[in-house]
Write a protein that holds these residues in place. Structure first.
Motif, mmCIF file in Angstrom:
data_model
loop_
_atom_site.group_PDB
_atom_site.id
_atom_site.type_symbol
_atom_site.label_atom_id
_atom_site.label_comp_id
_atom_site.label_asym_id
_atom_site.label_seq_id
_atom_site.Cartn_x
_atom_site.Cartn_y
_atom_site.Cartn_z
ATOM 1 N N ARG A 60 -29.759 -23.395 -38.227
ATOM 2 C CA ARG A 60 -28.517 -23.667 -37.501
ATOM 3 C C ARG A 60 -27.596 -24.568 -38.318
ATOM 4 N NH1 ARG A 60 -26.530 -23.063 -32.480
ATOM 5 N NH2 ARG A 60 -25.330 -24.718 -31.473
ATOM 6 N N MET A 61 -28.148 -25.589 -38.926
ATOM 7 C CA MET A 61 -27.325 -26.470 -39.757
ATOM 8 C C MET A 61 -26.725 -25.729 -40.935
ATOM 9 S SD MET A 61 -29.367 -30.144 -39.703
ATOM 10 C CE MET A 61 -31.058 -29.554 -39.544
ATOM 11 N N ALA A 62 -27.523 -24.873 -41.567
ATOM 12 C CA ALA A 62 -27.009 -24.103 -42.709
ATOM 13 C C ALA A 62 -25.915 -23.141 -42.256
ATOM 14 C CB ALA A 62 -28.148 -23.344 -43.380
ATOM 15 N N LYS A 63 -26.138 -22.488 -41.140
ATOM 16 C CA LYS A 63 -25.127 -21.561 -40.614
ATOM 17 C C LYS A 63 -23.800 -22.268 -40.364
ATOM 18 C CE LYS A 63 -24.619 -20.998 -36.279
ATOM 19 N NZ LYS A 63 -24.802 -20.721 -34.834
ATOM 20 N N PHE A 64 -23.865 -23.423 -39.702
ATOM 21 C CA PHE A 64 -22.633 -24.137 -39.394
ATOM 22 C C PHE A 64 -21.991 -24.728 -40.649
ATOM 23 C CE2 PHE A 64 -23.901 -24.395 -34.782
ATOM 24 C CZ PHE A 64 -22.772 -23.740 -34.312
ATOM 25 N N TYR A 65 -22.791 -25.030 -41.663
ATOM 26 C CA TYR A 65 -22.210 -25.466 -42.928
ATOM 27 C C TYR A 65 -21.308 -24.375 -43.471
ATOM 28 C CZ TYR A 65 -21.931 -26.972 -47.830
ATOM 29 O OH TYR A 65 -21.478 -27.333 -49.067
ATOM 30 N N TYR A 66 -21.823 -23.159 -43.507
ATOM 31 C CA TYR A 66 -21.025 -22.038 -44.029
ATOM 32 C C TYR A 66 -19.805 -21.761 -43.164
ATOM 33 C CZ TYR A 66 -24.876 -20.904 -47.214
ATOM 34 O OH TYR A 66 -25.822 -20.940 -48.198
ATOM 35 N N ALA A 67 -19.956 -21.899 -41.852
ATOM 36 C CA ALA A 67 -18.814 -21.688 -40.963
ATOM 37 C C ALA A 67 -17.745 -22.742 -41.190
ATOM 38 C CB ALA A 67 -19.270 -21.704 -39.507
ATOM 39 N N ALA A 68 -18.173 -23.998 -41.372
ATOM 40 C CA ALA A 68 -17.207 -25.081 -41.607
ATOM 41 C C ALA A 68 -16.457 -24.876 -42.910
ATOM 42 C CB ALA A 68 -17.926 -26.430 -41.617
ATOM 43 N N VAL A 69 -17.177 -24.496 -43.944
ATOM 44 C CA VAL A 69 -16.541 -24.254 -45.241
ATOM 45 C C VAL A 69 -15.521 -23.122 -45.141
ATOM 46 C CG1 VAL A 69 -16.969 -23.438 -47.594
ATOM 47 C CG2 VAL A 69 -18.440 -25.179 -46.606
ATOM 48 N N LEU A 70 -15.833 -22.155 -44.294
ATOM 49 C CA LEU A 70 -14.933 -21.020 -44.102
ATOM 50 C C LEU A 70 -13.758 -21.373 -43.191
ATOM 51 C CD1 LEU A 70 -14.990 -18.002 -45.009
ATOM 52 C CD2 LEU A 70 -15.953 -17.480 -42.764
ATOM 53 N N SER A 71 -13.788 -22.590 -42.633
ATOM 54 C CA SER A 71 -12.778 -23.060 -41.675
ATOM 55 C C SER A 71 -12.777 -22.221 -40.404
ATOM 56 C CB SER A 71 -11.382 -23.056 -42.318
ATOM 57 O OG SER A 71 -11.323 -23.973 -43.384
ATOM 58 N N VAL A 72 -13.974 -21.811 -39.977
ATOM 59 C CA VAL A 72 -14.133 -21.133 -38.690
ATOM 60 C C VAL A 72 -14.576 -22.183 -37.670
ATOM 61 C CG1 VAL A 72 -15.400 -19.374 -37.400
ATOM 62 C CG2 VAL A 72 -14.719 -18.940 -39.770
ATOM 63 N N THR B 131 -12.786 -12.217 -40.358
ATOM 64 C CA THR B 131 -12.338 -11.725 -39.060
ATOM 65 C C THR B 131 -13.505 -11.443 -38.113
ATOM 66 O OG1 THR B 131 -12.293 -9.457 -39.928
ATOM 67 C CG2 THR B 131 -10.231 -10.708 -40.002
ATOM 68 N N GLY B 132 -14.672 -11.190 -38.675
ATOM 69 C CA GLY B 132 -15.833 -10.920 -37.840
ATOM 70 C C GLY B 132 -16.670 -12.151 -37.536
ATOM 71 N N ALA B 133 -16.300 -13.292 -38.109
ATOM 72 C CA ALA B 133 -17.128 -14.495 -37.984
ATOM 73 C C ALA B 133 -17.246 -14.983 -36.548
ATOM 74 C CB ALA B 133 -16.573 -15.601 -38.875
ATOM 75 N N ALA B 134 -16.142 -14.978 -35.815
ATOM 76 C CA ALA B 134 -16.171 -15.464 -34.438
ATOM 77 C C ALA B 134 -17.112 -14.622 -33.573
ATOM 78 C CB ALA B 134 -14.762 -15.468 -33.849
ATOM 79 N N ALA B 135 -17.113 -13.317 -33.793
ATOM 80 C CA ALA B 135 -17.985 -12.434 -33.019
ATOM 81 C C ALA B 135 -19.450 -12.702 -33.323
ATOM 82 C CB ALA B 135 -17.638 -10.975 -33.306
ATOM 83 N N VAL B 136 -19.762 -12.967 -34.589
ATOM 84 C CA VAL B 136 -21.148 -13.275 -34.967
ATOM 85 C C VAL B 136 -21.587 -14.574 -34.312
ATOM 86 C CG1 VAL B 136 -22.623 -13.979 -36.900
ATOM 87 C CG2 VAL B 136 -21.168 -11.958 -37.109
ATOM 88 N N LEU B 137 -20.755 -15.601 -34.354
ATOM 89 C CA LEU B 137 -21.101 -16.890 -33.754
ATOM 90 C C LEU B 137 -21.283 -16.784 -32.241
ATOM 91 C CD1 LEU B 137 -18.737 -19.276 -35.753
ATOM 92 C CD2 LEU B 137 -21.223 -19.089 -35.968
ATOM 93 N N LYS B 138 -20.449 -16.000 -31.600
ATOM 94 C CA LYS B 138 -20.565 -15.823 -30.149
ATOM 95 C C LYS B 138 -21.852 -15.074 -29.805
ATOM 96 C CE LYS B 138 -18.198 -13.818 -26.147
ATOM 97 N NZ LYS B 138 -16.985 -13.077 -25.676
ATOM 98 N N ALA B 139 -22.143 -14.025 -30.564
ATOM 99 C CA ALA B 139 -23.331 -13.217 -30.281
ATOM 100 C C ALA B 139 -24.608 -13.983 -30.578
ATOM 101 C CB ALA B 139 -23.285 -11.919 -31.091
#
Length: 263
Positions: free
Chosen positions: A157-169, A110-118
């Motif tokens: 950045r690539m690693a971060k987005f890998y984790y976000a994609a796996v989380l389906s964010v 639930t907090g993932a979107a806020a982290v990505l935006k910030a």
């Protein structure tokens, strides 16, 4: 390379910074490192959410936050113009919001979107500051320090987005950003290798980076459908470790470029 060797490399990451900004080349290096830290902190936060490399991820998050704080003070104090100072004043405010997103609550989907935006806002301002310092230097070497330093950011950045994609964010955006960063990373490596300023020692580090890129790229390749089912505990761990290893090598290469005399 065995996994044990990868872990040894990742824990060797120094990311040492001088106590003060010594000159404009050092300012570009540190300003660029702020870009990287914005993405590294998000990567570590997502790793904690995935319960991946938990001890290392927490250590990375804590130390990255402390380093970001310290370098922000240094870069503001060194600012040679009102425009650069304004950027870092804005970054200070954005960083305060980002810190709240990172540590205000335990990592959760639930907090993932806020982290990505910030982290996106902090990255944008840190990049703006880096470009401003490069312009203030006004020498070809400044651009090379910027390019080499940006490779550090791209690895995280690539690693971060890998984790976000796996989380389906926002998985589709994450996968697209990984592809874009991959292309930018390989293109920049060509530029750095071909630069006349590249010393034999710098070329040695770039060769090491090429080797680490192979491992990291292979780890990224395991992302298939962008869902949790597409990743295993091992693949999640491999992305964390290999991204740290690539970062370590590119940080050394950037420091070498920054230590050259301006021409």
């Amino acid at each position: 390379m065995k996994r044990r060797d990868l872990l040894i490399l990742s824990t060797a990451l120094p990311l040492l910074a001088q106590a003060q900004v010594s000159d404009l080349s050092d300012a570009i290096n540190k300003a660029g490192r702020q870009r990287m830290l914005s993405q590294r902190m998000a990567k570590a936060w997502f790793a904690l959410l995935h319960k991946t490399e938990v001890r290392s991820a927490q250590d990375v998050l804590d130390k990255s936050m402390a380093l970001f704080d310290r370098q922000l003070v240094e870069l503001k104090a060194f600012a040679p113009s009102s425009e650069i100072l304004k950027t870092y004043t804005g970054l200070d405010a954005a960083w305060s919001e980002y810190k709240t997103a990172l540590v205000g609550a335990s990592p959760s989907k639930t907090g993932a979107a806020a982290v990505l935006k910030a982290d996106a806002l902090v990255l944008a301002l840190a990049h703006q500051g880096t470009l401003q310092y490069e312009a203030a230097m006004g020498r070809p070497l400044g651009k090379l320090v910027n390019i080499a330093g940006r490779q550090r950011m791209l690895s995280q950045r690539m690693a971060k987005f890998y984790y976000a994609a796996v989380l389906s964010v926002d998985a589709s955006t994450a996968v697209a950003e990984i592809a874009k960063a991959r292309s930018e990373f390989t293109s920049a490596m060509t530029t750095l290798r071909g630069a006349p300023e590249a010393t034999p020692r710098i070329r040695d580090e770039l060769n090491l980076a090429d080797g680490q890129w192979i491992f990291f790229d292979q780890a990224l390749d395991r992302l298939q459908s962008g869902t949790a089912a597409a990743a295993t505990a091992k693949s999640l761990s491999d992305v964390f470790v290999t991204s740290e290893n690539l970062l370590s090598v590119m940080d050394r290469a950037t420091n070498l470029y920054a230590s050259l005399k301006s021409s």
